[in-house]
Design a protein around this motif. Structure first.
Motif, PDB file in Angstrom:
ATOM      1  N   VAL A 113      17.216  19.508  21.614  1.00  0.00           N
ATOM      2  CA  VAL A 113      16.069  18.920  22.287  1.00  0.00           C
ATOM      3  C   VAL A 113      14.875  19.842  22.097  1.00  0.00           C
ATOM      4  O   VAL A 113      15.022  21.068  22.107  1.00  0.00           O
ATOM      5  CB  VAL A 113      16.362  18.681  23.789  1.00  0.00           C
ATOM      6  N   GLY A 114      13.721  19.245  21.889  1.00  0.00           N
ATOM      7  CA  GLY A 114      12.499  20.015  21.714  1.00  0.00           C
ATOM      8  C   GLY A 114      11.318  19.265  22.298  1.00  0.00           C
ATOM      9  O   GLY A 114      11.398  18.063  22.580  1.00  0.00           O
ATOM     10  N   ALA A 115      10.237  19.995  22.505  1.00  0.00           N
ATOM     11  CA  ALA A 115       9.032  19.380  23.082  1.00  0.00           C
ATOM     12  C   ALA A 115       7.812  19.941  22.389  1.00  0.00           C
ATOM     13  O   ALA A 115       7.831  21.055  21.854  1.00  0.00           O
ATOM     14  CB  ALA A 115       8.963  19.647  24.580  1.00  0.00           C
ATOM     15  N   GLU A 116       6.747  19.140  22.387  1.00  0.00           N
ATOM     16  CA  GLU A 116       5.465  19.597  21.841  1.00  0.00           C
ATOM     17  C   GLU A 116       4.331  18.939  22.607  1.00  0.00           C
ATOM     18  O   GLU A 116       4.454  17.805  23.107  1.00  0.00           O
ATOM     19  CB  GLU A 116       5.360  19.276  20.353  1.00  0.00           C
ATOM     20  N   ALA A 117       3.252  19.696  22.744  1.00  0.00           N
ATOM     21  CA  ALA A 117       2.102  19.192  23.487  1.00  0.00           C
ATOM     22  C   ALA A 117       1.382  18.116  22.685  1.00  0.00           C
ATOM     23  O   ALA A 117       1.321  18.159  21.455  1.00  0.00           O
ATOM     24  CB  ALA A 117       1.153  20.337  23.812  1.00  0.00           C
ATOM     25  N   VAL A 118       0.852  17.132  23.394  1.00  0.00           N
ATOM     26  CA  VAL A 118       0.083  16.048  22.781  1.00  0.00           C
ATOM     27  C   VAL A 118      -1.392  16.418  22.820  1.00  0.00           C
ATOM     28  O   VAL A 118      -1.895  16.914  23.832  1.00  0.00           O
ATOM     29  CB  VAL A 118       0.321  14.716  23.529  1.00  0.00           C
ATOM     30  N   GLY A 172      14.472  18.647  35.931  1.00  0.00           N
ATOM     31  CA  GLY A 172      14.643  17.515  35.018  1.00  0.00           C
ATOM     32  C   GLY A 172      14.926  17.925  33.590  1.00  0.00           C
ATOM     33  O   GLY A 172      15.945  17.532  33.003  1.00  0.00           O
ATOM     34  N   LEU A 173      14.034  18.718  32.994  1.00  0.00           N
ATOM     35  CA  LEU A 173      14.220  19.112  31.601  1.00  0.00           C
ATOM     36  C   LEU A 173      15.335  20.133  31.444  1.00  0.00           C
ATOM     37  O   LEU A 173      15.957  20.204  30.378  1.00  0.00           O
ATOM     38  CB  LEU A 173      12.906  19.663  31.042  1.00  0.00           C
ATOM     39  N   SER A 174      15.614  20.923  32.482  1.00  0.00           N
ATOM     40  CA  SER A 174      16.763  21.833  32.416  1.00  0.00           C
ATOM     41  C   SER A 174      18.054  21.041  32.291  1.00  0.00           C
ATOM     42  O   SER A 174      18.944  21.389  31.509  1.00  0.00           O
ATOM     43  CB  SER A 174      16.815  22.717  33.668  1.00  0.00           C
ATOM     44  N   ILE A 175      18.156  19.958  33.056  1.00  0.00           N
ATOM     45  CA  ILE A 175      19.342  19.103  32.974  1.00  0.00           C
ATOM     46  C   ILE A 175      19.409  18.418  31.621  1.00  0.00           C
ATOM     47  O   ILE A 175      20.478  18.308  31.012  1.00  0.00           O
ATOM     48  CB  ILE A 175      19.324  18.071  34.119  1.00  0.00           C
ATOM     49  N   LEU A 221       8.954  24.791  29.959  1.00  0.00           N
ATOM     50  CA  LEU A 221       9.222  23.575  30.722  1.00  0.00           C
ATOM     51  C   LEU A 221      10.708  23.295  30.844  1.00  0.00           C
ATOM     52  O   LEU A 221      11.135  22.563  31.735  1.00  0.00           O
ATOM     53  CB  LEU A 221       8.531  22.377  30.058  1.00  0.00           C
ATOM     54  N   PHE A 222      11.524  23.866  29.928  1.00  0.00           N
ATOM     55  CA  PHE A 222      12.968  23.643  29.981  1.00  0.00           C
ATOM     56  C   PHE A 222      13.658  24.632  30.911  1.00  0.00           C
ATOM     57  O   PHE A 222      14.871  24.553  31.085  1.00  0.00           O
ATOM     58  CB  PHE A 222      13.562  23.764  28.571  1.00  0.00           C
ATOM     59  N   GLU A 223      12.891  25.563  31.507  1.00  0.00           N
ATOM     60  CA  GLU A 223      13.469  26.466  32.480  1.00  0.00           C
ATOM     61  C   GLU A 223      13.573  25.768  33.832  1.00  0.00           C
ATOM     62  O   GLU A 223      12.832  24.838  34.129  1.00  0.00           O
ATOM     63  CB  GLU A 223      12.619  27.736  32.610  1.00  0.00           C
ATOM     64  N   SER A 224      14.497  26.228  34.640  1.00  0.00           N
ATOM     65  CA  SER A 224      14.695  25.619  35.953  1.00  0.00           C
ATOM     66  C   SER A 224      13.467  25.810  36.834  1.00  0.00           C
ATOM     67  O   SER A 224      12.826  26.863  36.820  1.00  0.00           O
ATOM     68  CB  SER A 224      15.922  26.234  36.647  1.00  0.00           C
ATOM     69  N   PHE A 225      13.131  24.758  37.598  1.00  0.00           N
ATOM     70  CA  PHE A 225      12.049  24.777  38.579  1.00  0.00           C
ATOM     71  C   PHE A 225      10.689  24.978  37.929  1.00  0.00           C
ATOM     72  O   PHE A 225       9.818  25.651  38.466  1.00  0.00           O
ATOM     73  CB  PHE A 225      12.296  25.854  39.648  1.00  0.00           C
TER      74      PHE A 225
END
Length: 381
Positions: free
Chosen positions: A361-366, A346-349, A326-330
């Motif tokens: 920054v990190g992300a995890e699925a809910v 968005g997340l790339s920025i 999700l942090f990759e562009s597009f």
């Protein structure tokens, strides 16, 4: 051939191999000359002639020598022999040193020639080539490994750049194609009335706004990745969240989202506009990729050394193994360049801005669907 000619033209003086050979040969020649001189001196000083009555003559190698001159003749003879033998040995030692130095230096410097040859052959299309030096793990091997690691980074960068340009071109082509199609269709219709023109203008305006948003996002991403942050001042993440929420509130209310804010002062040092863009992107993603009637939870907190911004939201299920994508562009919610809203940057920025501020920054699925994105930035007191 032209590469070799260009290299020869740019090289100043003899190569490293020749310089090392000359240095080693010169040092050995100096040492051998000193030894020869020392042997010549010792040969003369070590000559002792026997005591003979005055007037006695001695036959030295076919020459009659008076007793008083015997010592001097023997000394000169010994020194001459040492000089002849030593000169031959001197020439042999210097020649052998030059030959060995040239041979072994060539073997030692071969990995360096491999590095040079690889660098000359490289281009944007042949970054896959590596030195992969085998042998002792010495300084030359370390240089070759460092060069290979640099090539790995360059190849990854070029690949990412190509993908980014391809994706950006695709994204920009879509709204431009819409604009061109609408204009062509409308202009080709001689019966187009004011309502048709207004409809066409509305479609063109929407497509132009999308293209403008994409260009703005690309410029922001390039600015953050290339130049880093400019203005640096004290910024409170809680205040930034409040400002960013004003832009996302209308869409959240239209989608009947339950928004919860637990924000405490979380001061950091950074660019206020960029940090507000981080909060805005996270909130916009949380609203845009949510489900109607879903929820949104926003928190700021402080722990030793770090200020944290966390945005959680409901939404479609996200594969935990693809969260990093999700942090990759597009990328939009795991769907590659297919959504009709947003730019996919968005997340790339967010990642680029956070890294520029020295954070993570990190992300995890809910569970049940949705995503939690957590930003950590260095705290200030």
């Amino acid at each position: 051939m032209s590469g070799a000619t260009s290299s020869a033209q740019h090289r100043r003086g003899p190569g490293l191999r020749a310089r090392i050979t000359l240095l080693a040969t010169g040092l050995v020649a100096i040492a051998a000359a000193l030894l020869l001189w020392l042997g010549w001196m010792l040969a003369g000083d070590s000559v002792v002639s026997p005591s003979l009555p005055p007037g006695t003559t001695v036959n030295v190698e076919g020459t009659l020598v008076q007793a008083g001159q015997l010592t001097e003749v023997l000394r000169d003879n010994a020194r001459f022999r040492v000089l002849i033998a030593g000169s031959v040995a001197f020439v042999c030692v210097v020649f052998a040193t030059a030959l060995l130095a040239w041979t072994f230096t060539g073997r030692v410097l071969k990995p360096l020639r491999d590095v040079t040859g690889t660098a000359r052959r490289l281009s944007a299309e042949s970054l896959g080539e590596r030195i992969a030096l085998r042998g002792p793990r010495d300084e030359v091997a370390e240089l070759a490994d460092t060069f290979d690691a640099m090539l790995d980074r360059l190849q990854a960068t070029f690949s990412a750049q190509r993908q980014f340009v391809a994706n950006a071109s695709h994204e920009l082509r879509t709204p431009l194609s819409v604009i061109r199609t609408e204009l062509d269709v409308t202009l080709a219709d001689p019966k187009a009335d004011a309502d048709e023109l207004r409809r066409m203008a509305d479609v063109v305006r929407t497509a132009a706004m999308r293209a403008n948003q994409l260009v703005d996002a690309l410029l922001l991403l390039a600015r953050t990745d290339g130049m880093g942050i400019g203005l640096v001042e004290r910024v409170d993440l809680a205040t930034v969240v409040g400002s960013a929420w004003q832009a996302a509130r209308v869409e959240a209310e239209q989608r009947r989202l339950r928004a919860t804010f637990t924000c405490v002062p979380a001061p950091v040092h950074g660019d206020p506009a960029l940090l507000e863009r981080v909060a805005g992107n996270l909130l916009e993603n949380g609203v845009r990729h949510n489900v109607d009637g879903g929820w949104l939870d926003v928190r700021t907190s402080v722990r030793p050394g770090w200020s944290t911004l966390q945005v959680s939201s409901s939404g479609p299920p996200v594969d935990p193994e693809r969260v990093e994508e999700l942090f990759e562009s597009f990328r939009r919610g795991g769907v590659h360049r297919t959504a009709h809203t947003g730019t996919g940057l968005g997340l790339s920025i967010v990642r680029a801005v956070v890294r520029a501020h020295g954070g993570t920054v990190g992300a995890e699925a809910v569970n049940g669907g949705g995503l939690t994105v957590t930003v950590h930035l260095p705290a200030v007191h």
